[in-house]
Design an enzyme around this catalytic site. Structure first.
Site, PDB file in Angstrom:
ATOM      1  N   THR A  97       7.617 -18.022 -31.207  1.00  0.00           N
ATOM      2  CA  THR A  97       6.364 -17.022 -31.074  1.00  0.00           C
ATOM      3  C   THR A  97       5.311 -17.549 -31.959  1.00  0.00           C
ATOM      4  OG1 THR A  97       7.512 -15.791 -33.112  1.00  0.00           O
ATOM      5  CG2 THR A  97       7.840 -15.100 -31.059  1.00  0.00           C
ATOM      6  N   ASP A  98       4.155 -17.257 -31.435  1.00  0.00           N
ATOM      7  CA  ASP A  98       2.862 -17.818 -31.956  1.00  0.00           C
ATOM      8  C   ASP A  98       2.486 -17.260 -33.271  1.00  0.00           C
ATOM      9  OD1 ASP A  98       0.685 -19.371 -32.051  1.00  0.00           O
ATOM     10  OD2 ASP A  98      -0.251 -18.606 -30.292  1.00  0.00           O
ATOM     11  N   LYS A  99       1.321 -17.535 -33.906  1.00  0.00           N
ATOM     12  CA  LYS A  99       0.960 -16.944 -35.065  1.00  0.00           C
ATOM     13  C   LYS A  99       0.823 -15.371 -35.039  1.00  0.00           C
ATOM     14  CE  LYS A  99      -3.022 -17.186 -38.481  1.00  0.00           C
ATOM     15  NZ  LYS A  99      -4.208 -18.033 -38.605  1.00  0.00           N
ATOM     16  N   HIS A 268       1.070 -19.325 -24.529  1.00  0.00           N
ATOM     17  CA  HIS A 268      -0.002 -18.340 -24.526  1.00  0.00           C
ATOM     18  C   HIS A 268      -0.256 -17.567 -23.114  1.00  0.00           C
ATOM     19  CE1 HIS A 268      -1.469 -19.976 -28.040  1.00  0.00           C
ATOM     20  NE2 HIS A 268      -2.032 -21.074 -27.654  1.00  0.00           N
TER      21      HIS A 268
END
Length: 423
Positions: A97-99, A268
């Site tokens: 998972t991204d920031k 994304h």
């Protein structure tokens, strides 16, 4: 079935190689504690990603995985001999998972010491409240949470005011002010009240549902990820479904819950899928634009804020079917159902409330929308004629003009690599 067997062989070979390396004499420090047996487990957890730099451990960064591994070492789930490197226990995540992205359900596989019946409570005692371990289950030695995950379900919380028609003031700035001199206008109190009071019409809701429905099936999503490393050979993905909830009013604003299930996702991808529909709905652009963007020339699809995104759960249906045919008590099912009550309470308190409160205080979505309007040059292909202007086509290696200090935006020409399940 052949693919499943291939993955098991690959993981087993990696484990054998590591076991052989561990047997080799070296400069390891003398053992100071009794050696306890490690068991392969699937560890289930949830977290609020605010203030974290994503899931995967990263040197000099505060990550979920870093906090988790530190807590497991402190609780005795990982021995002191293995505490310096999480690869020693074969730790693997089901999805990155991204920031700032959250997870109600996440799975990591590893070899863990489970002799202590209170090990889960002890791990949680060393974790901040916004990270919780739900439990674990014994799994096959060949189990790998990433390669054996059949699909992943993500949720995206979205305030409906983002679908309001474009701002005349933002359009004026975009038309009359030089690119480098532009800045986002302040949202007045009156405008803010209008946004909070906005309610989506039945026609708008139907448009949004139809638009997200176009993503269903197998498509080339090369325009929905970063440029570097993405080719026609690795950008096809299968989407099981993309649903849109009925509107719900939270703290005076109307919100939608979007849920998407897919086999895997590129970097994304979900945020860009959401971002495109937002801008299309604002101008009532024909849905055929989505089909045009599947495999077309590269353009910069807007990336919606990470604030609203959360991983609901990775799915292991294939693995669970195989283990269900084994003798009872050997390996358990990888499922979040035994922890549903705790997960729902955590999601409401630490994820949903956090998303709504952050939006109210920081106006994240408002800033993002204004940014796309004040700097619209990259998005001129989102028009009612569905014509892609040559000026919007991204050429790898050629930078596009980007204002500094922008909210929630990233050029399509990024240095990031394509990777599964990092949204």
């Amino acid at each position: 079935r052949r693919e499943y067997a291939r993955k098991r062989i690959m993981v087993r070979n990696q484990e054998r190689k590591q076991e052989e390396e561990e047997k080799q004499p070296g400069d390891r420090p003398e053992r100071t504690e009794p050696r306890l047996p490690k068991r392969k487990v699937a560890l289930m957890l949830g977290f609020c990603g605010t203030d974290y730099q994503g899931m995967q451990v990263n040197p000099n960064a505060r990550t979920i995985e870093g906090e988790l591994f530190k807590a497991m070492c402190a609780a005795g789930a990982v021995s002191a001999d293995n505490s310096t490197d999480q690869s020693k226990v074969n730790l693997q995540r089901a999805a990155r998972t991204d920031k700032g992205v959250h997870a109600a359900g996440q799975v990591v596989s590893l070899k863990m010491i489970i002799e202590d019946p209170e090990i889960v409570q002890k791990i949680n005692a060393h974790l901040p409240d916004q990270i919780r371990v739900w439990g674990y289950t014994r799994v096959m030695r060949s189990f790998n949470s990433k390669t054996m995950c059949d699909s992943r379900v993500y949720e995206y919380l979205l305030p409906t005011y983002v679908f309001m028609p474009p701002s005349e003031e933002c359009a004026r700035i975009a038309d009359t002010v030089d690119f480098a001199e532009r800045s986002l206008p302040e949202t007045s109190d009156e405008e803010l009240r209008e946004k909070r009071a906005f309610r989506a019409s039945p026609e708008l809701l139907q448009y949004v549902r139809d638009a997200f429905g176009v993503y269903k099936g197998t498509h080339d999503f090369r325009n929905f990820t970063v440029t570097k490393g993405c080719t026609a050979n690795n950008s096809k993905r299968f989407i099981h479904h993309f649903s849109v909830s009925d509107p719900m009013v939270i703290q005076g604003s109307e919100w939608l819950s979007l849920k998407v299930k897919g086999q895997s996702f590129m970097l994304h991808q979900i945020r860009k899928m959401v971002g495109l529909i937002i801008l299309m709905a604002r101008s009532n652009v024909p849905l055929k634009l989505i089909d045009i963007l599947f495999g077309s020339a590269r353009v910069n699809v807007p990336k919606a804020p990470g604030l609203g995104l959360l991983l609901e759960a990775p799915m292991f249906d294939g693995y669970n079917r195989r283990t269900s045919s084994q003798k009872e008590g050997t390996n358990g099912q990888v499922s979040f159902e035994p922890y549903r009550k705790e997960i729902d309470a955590f999601r409401q308190k630490y994820i949903y409330d956090n998303i709504v409160n952050t939006e109210v205080s920081e106006r994240v979505f408002d800033e993002w929308v204004k940014h796309t309007e004040v700097y619209p040059e990259q998005y001129r292909y989102i028009n009612k004629d569905c014509v892609i202007p040559e000026s919007t086509i991204v050429v790898p290696g050629v930078s596009q003009p980007r204002p500094g200090g922008t909210a929630g935006n990233q050029s399509a020409d990024s240095d990031s690599e394509v990777d599964n399940d990092d949204n």
